[in-house]
Design an enzyme around this catalytic site. Structure first.
Site, mmCIF file in Angstrom:
data_model
loop_
_atom_site.group_PDB
_atom_site.id
_atom_site.type_symbol
_atom_site.label_atom_id
_atom_site.label_comp_id
_atom_site.label_asym_id
_atom_site.label_seq_id
_atom_site.Cartn_x
_atom_site.Cartn_y
_atom_site.Cartn_z
ATOM 1 N N LYS A 1 -4.010 3.060 -2.311
ATOM 2 C CA LYS A 1 -5.225 3.829 -2.491
ATOM 3 C C LYS A 1 -5.002 5.211 -1.889
ATOM 4 C CE LYS A 1 -8.317 -0.157 -2.031
ATOM 5 N NZ LYS A 1 -7.319 -1.148 -1.604
ATOM 6 N N MET B 1 -7.479 8.293 8.195
ATOM 7 C CA MET B 1 -7.886 8.627 6.815
ATOM 8 C C MET B 1 -8.943 9.734 6.786
ATOM 9 S SD MET B 1 -8.070 4.702 5.366
ATOM 10 C CE MET B 1 -9.014 4.131 6.781
ATOM 11 N N ASP C 1 0.828 -1.200 0.000
ATOM 12 C CA ASP C 1 0.000 0.000 0.000
ATOM 13 C C ASP C 1 0.864 1.252 0.000
ATOM 14 O OD1 ASP C 1 -2.310 -1.479 0.017
ATOM 15 O OD2 ASP C 1 -2.648 -1.309 2.171
#
Length: 259
Positions: A61, A175, A39
């Site tokens: 992402k 996030m 990631d």
């Protein structure tokens, strides 16, 4: 269940960023991998410990960035394992805390792929250690809650704002950089005071760590005026009042410094 005879996937928690906050098990799993699927939250220092001949596949992402869909990531892991490879699925923090590790494991096991987990120190714990801001503290916080500030495909946030708006609890938002103004507004609507302290920490535990202390009624404006590099973790609660800008970086031995 009949598993593939050779291929397997290791769901590995890389920790919050600093190389020496990886577990020994995580390091050993990474060093034995034929392929590493990682990631964007995995620090470059950690990636430097992958075998030099391993296939390196980025599937990170990010908000408002081109991403590899989760369905495609599942397929990539399966295809590599079907080739008979040992695949390290390297995730920032812990693979079972906002890491979709369980989704990937479910997909793979249903198709006969053996899966192993390796836990990692999650970002909130790493932040607490590097900044000195505790997640709980007698007289200030009797508990801690982790929530995600981002929904898949930018779906609206549907958090239980009333239950989250507790002054006795430390709230850690993962996030949440793109939605922190909305998050703060919803918490204040449910009764949290605007003066409640908030800390934003960018790239916690790494040499690039940045800290910003604000208030619940100001954090949205502060982040809009001067955005911080991702990943950013938000700590909301009275424990932030204990922050003192005195934490010093721990110097790694040269052998642990990464590539």
């Amino acid at each position: 269940m009949t598993y593939l005879s050779q291929g397997r996937v290791l769901l590995v928690g890389a920790g919050p960023g600093a190389v020496d906050l990886m577990t020994l098990r995580a390091m050993r799993m990474l060093e034995t991998a034929d392929a590493v699927v990682y990631d964007r939250l995995v620090s470059p220092e950690i990636l430097g410990f992958a075998p030099p001949d391993a296939r390196m596949i980025a599937v990170g992402k990010g908000p408002k960035c081109p991403t590899v869909p989760q369905e495609r990531i599942n397929e990539i892991l399966y295809d590599l394992a079907r080739e008979g490879l040992c695949v390290a699925r390297l995730k920032g923090g812990d693979p079972l805390i906002f890491g979709r590790g369980s989704e990937e494991a479910e997909y793979l096991r249903a198709r006969g792929v053996a899966v192993e987990y390796c836990p990692g120190i999650t970002a909130a714990q790493g932040m607490a250690a590097s900044t000195g801001v505790p997640l709980t503290h007698r007289g200030l916080s009797t508990g801690v809650r982790y929530v995600t500030g981002h929904r898949a495909r930018n779906a609206p946030l549907d958090l239980d704002w009333k239950s989250l708006a507790s002054e006795d609890t430390t709230l850690v938002v993962y996030m949440g950089a793109a939605n922190i103004a909305e998050i703060a507004l919803n918490l204040m609507r449910e009764g949290l005071p605007g003066a409640l302290p908030v800390m934003a920490v960018s790239e916690a535990t790494t040499p690039r760590e940045i800290r910003r202390v604000s208030r619940l009624d100001r954090i949205g404006l502060d982040m809009a005026a001067a955005p911080l590099p991702a990943p950013v973790l938000f700590v909301i609660g009275h424990v932030v009042s204990l922050y003192r800008d005195t934490a010093l970086p721990f110097d790694l031995p040269e052998a642990m410094a990464g590539e």
